[in-house]
Every structure is written in C-alpha cells, then in structure tokens.
Design a protein around this motif. Structure first.
Motif, short mmCIF file in Angstrom:
data_model
loop_
_atom_site.label_atom_id
_atom_site.label_comp_id
_atom_site.label_asym_id
_atom_site.label_seq_id
_atom_site.Cartn_x
_atom_site.Cartn_y
_atom_site.Cartn_z
N HIS A 52 -9.70 -26.81 8.39
CA HIS A 52 -7.85 -27.12 9.56
C HIS A 52 -8.21 -26.47 10.72
N SER A 53 -8.99 -25.67 10.77
CA SER A 53 -8.40 -24.44 11.88
C SER A 53 -9.51 -25.64 13.50
N ILE A 54 -10.61 -25.83 12.75
CA ILE A 54 -11.16 -26.91 13.21
C ILE A 54 -10.38 -28.37 14.01
N TRP A 55 -9.81 -28.85 12.68
CA TRP A 55 -8.81 -29.69 13.49
C TRP A 55 -8.29 -29.04 14.87
N GLN A 56 -7.62 -28.43 14.24
CA GLN A 56 -6.06 -28.25 15.35
C GLN A 56 -6.74 -27.87 16.88
N GLN A 57 -8.27 -27.28 16.60
CA GLN A 57 -9.26 -27.04 17.89
C GLN A 57 -8.98 -28.20 18.84
N ASN A 106 -20.25 -26.00 14.93
CA ASN A 106 -19.14 -25.14 16.68
C ASN A 106 -19.92 -26.18 17.18
N ARG A 129 -7.78 -30.63 18.53
CA ARG A 129 -6.20 -30.81 18.47
C ARG A 129 -6.20 -30.80 20.30
N GLU A 131 -12.21 -25.25 4.16
CA GLU A 131 -11.23 -23.62 4.38
C GLU A 131 -11.61 -23.37 5.77
N ARG A 132 -12.74 -24.33 6.52
CA ARG A 132 -12.86 -24.12 8.36
C ARG A 132 -12.00 -25.35 8.95
#
Length: 356
Positions: free
Chosen positions: A139-144, A103, A146, A136-137
């Motif tokens: 997808h959200s990190i990827w969008q962050q 993070n 982006r 499980e984390r």
C-alpha cells in the motif's frame, strides 16, 4: 547430406494454444510469455503466430527490441523489470511496461528523465520469496508510485508457486488480497496453471507460458490431454545404424544395459549435444517407424540406442520422433527426472529448426 536430426515448429499449434488460453480465461487479456527465447522455440520464428495476443511478456531487453523492430506495436511486459537505472533509457525509447519489485527500482524510476510515463506492474511477494514486496508494504509503495510523474498505469502483479495443485493458490491469493486491500487496481496473477485451472485468479490479465507451446504446467501430459492443447515442437531424426545383440551384450557407455537374449537395436542420430536429456533412462519412450518403443542404455553426446523389437521392419533411414505429437515432451522429461520446460529451452543451436 546434413545430419538428419531436425526440430519442426508447428505455428498453427501456437495459434491454437493461444486460443485455448483465451477460452480458459475469456474475460481477461493475455500476456503471451516468450521469455527464454520463446521457451527455446525462437522469438523471431514464432512471434507472428502469436500476433493475436494482447501483449508479450519476457525478460531480455534485446528480445523486446527485436519485437519492436519486427513491427509489434502492442504492450511488452518486462517480467523482471530493469536491472540497472541506465536501462530506463531503452524502456522509454521502446515503450516497455516494467515490473517493479525492489526499492532501488522505485528510486531509479523517480529520478529518471523520461519522454513519457511508463506503465508499471508492482510485484507482490505471494509467499514464493523470489521477487516482490511483502503484502504489508504494497500500500505504501503504491501511494509512493502514484506521486511519481514517470509512472503511468499501475497494475498489481504476483506469481504462484503451486498453481498446479487444487488448493495451491489459496494461501498466496489471501496474501495478494491483503496487499490489494483498499486499492482500486488491475491485477495480473495467473501463470499457465492458474490460467487453466483457477478461474478465481484470472482478473484483468493472465500470463500463459508453457501451455502456449503445448506442454503441461504440472509436468504431466495427462493433466492437459483433453484440453485441446497441441505440441508445437517436434524433434525428429533417423536410424543410422543397426546392431544385432546376443544375450549378455552391452549397449553404450558404462554398459548400463545388457541384452537378456537376442535383440535388434537401432542407433539414432541425436544425443545430449542436441538437447536430448542425458539422464533419460532405459525405457524412455520414443516413436520409431510409426511404432512406440523405448531407449536403451546411456544417452551419448550424438547418439541414442533404441529397442527395435516392437518394430522389426525398421531399418537404416527409418524415421524417429524423440518428442512431439506421438511422444509427449512431458513424458520424456518425466522419465529423465525433469520438466518439459527444460527440454524446450535446451534445444541445441546445432539442430536445424523448420517452421510449418
């Protein structure tokens, strides 16, 4: 005259091994892994022989800078990413692709002042539990990521702990698929073992390491004996002393070996201070004067004793191969209870290195 122990690097073997990796994964691009100073071979000595690669992967920014200064203009992947936020200034200057596994790295990248976006390898924890985000984390990190202007191309990255096993990537690959669900992303998953033995994991980029240097990812030479891979490093020396033993005579520290009868032995100028494994037991293979024989007794700091029974014509100055084309480094490592990786990386600075 200098001490006779030398390490010879066959650059044609490096080129050959890179080609073998390409043939194993013909639809993937190749990161040639040159971490740990090219597995002890020396980046400055060998990088040009790997110039046909698509990119280099390593850990230390100093080694990345060296490649840039030597003229490499292609991609360089930092496998562990940056270690401090301030490192991003150098990553920006030298245009380095960075892995992200924590993070704090995401936050540091978002806050950095860069001249241009950096390409990112987002690392998935495939179950090895070293580095990376849990599936499980991702997808959200990827969008962050982006949404961060400092982020260029995004690639999903993972590593396999047991790829030398036939079923060794089944569970990790399922975790990676879970992480990648719904993402349109390039992937880089395969280490040497997966490159050679698991084509279902090749995807966009493979990352061969140990196979480039001609050793087996499983630690067993027999697993790659028919692959066309060739050893790059040969460690050689000479016999500098002869002893004629009687029954009961001891050899070396701790008197670990005693002759059962009359026996002629040779003393080789090489030891654990040169990088030969100290714990190699009696019976470790060695090639003397064109004949395969073995070590006897404890390995000393500067010397190794070898059995001359199979090679009675050997004498002072006779050539000795400790590992290389005749004695596979995997076999020496296996006898010593370790892996070829460690022996390559342990080559001592005092050993002269010659490239051919």
């Amino acid at each position: 005259m200098s001490r006779p122990v030398t390490a010879t690097l066959d650059l044609s073997a490096l080129r050959n091994n890179l080609q073998i990796a390409r043939q194993a994964a013909p639809n993937s691009r190749v990161w040639s892994v040159v971490k740990a100073n090219a597995y002890g071979h020396g980046i400055d000595r060998v990088w040009s022989a790997l110039g046909g690669t698509d990119g280099f992967a390593l850990l230390n920014v100093e080694e990345a800078i060296l490649l840039r200064e030597r003229g490499w203009k292609g991609p360089i992947l930092m496998l562990e990413g940056f270690f401090h936020a301030g490192d991003l200034e150098l990553f920006d200057k030298y245009r380095l692709t960075t892995s992200l596994h924590s993070n704090w790295q995401v936050k540091a990248l978002a806050n950095a002042r860069l001249n241009a976006p950096l390409d990112i390898y987002l690392k998935v924890n495939s179950g090895m539990n070293r580095l990376g985000f849990t599936p499980e984390r991702v997808h959200s990190i990827w969008q962050q990521l982006r949404a961060i202007p400092n982020v260029g191309q995004l690639t999903l990255m993972a590593h396999f702990a047991d790829a030398e096993q036939p079923e060794g990537i089944v569970e990790p690959l399922a975790r990676i698929e879970q992480a990648a669900e719904g993402l349109d992303c390039a992937r880089s998953l395969s280490n040497s073992a997966a490159t050679m033995w698991h084509p279902e994991a090749h995807f966009d980029w493979v990352r061969p390491g140990i196979i480039l240097y001609g050793a087996s990812p499983s630690g067993q030479w027999c697993d790659i004996a028919n692959s066309g891979l060739r050893p790059v490093m040969t460690l050689r020396s000479e016999i500098i002393g002869i002893q004629n033993l009687k029954a009961g005579d001891a050899v070396g520290y701790g008197s670990r070996y005693r002759a059962s009868g009359e026996q002629r032995i040779g003393i080789v100028a090489c030891g654990y201070a040169d990088g030969y494994p100290r714990h190699a037991p009696t019976g470790t293979p060695v090639h003397v004067d064109g004949v395969m024989t073995s070590t006897i007794g404890a390995i000393s700091m500067d010397m190794i004793a070898v059995d001359l029974t199979p090679c009675p014509h050997a004498g002072i100055g006779s050539p000795v191969e400790l590992w290389g084309n005749e004695v596979k480094i995997d076999d020496v490592a296996s006898a010593a209870g370790t892996v070829g990786y460690e022996l390559m990386c342990a080559l001592a600075p005092r050993v002269p290195v010659v490239t051919v």
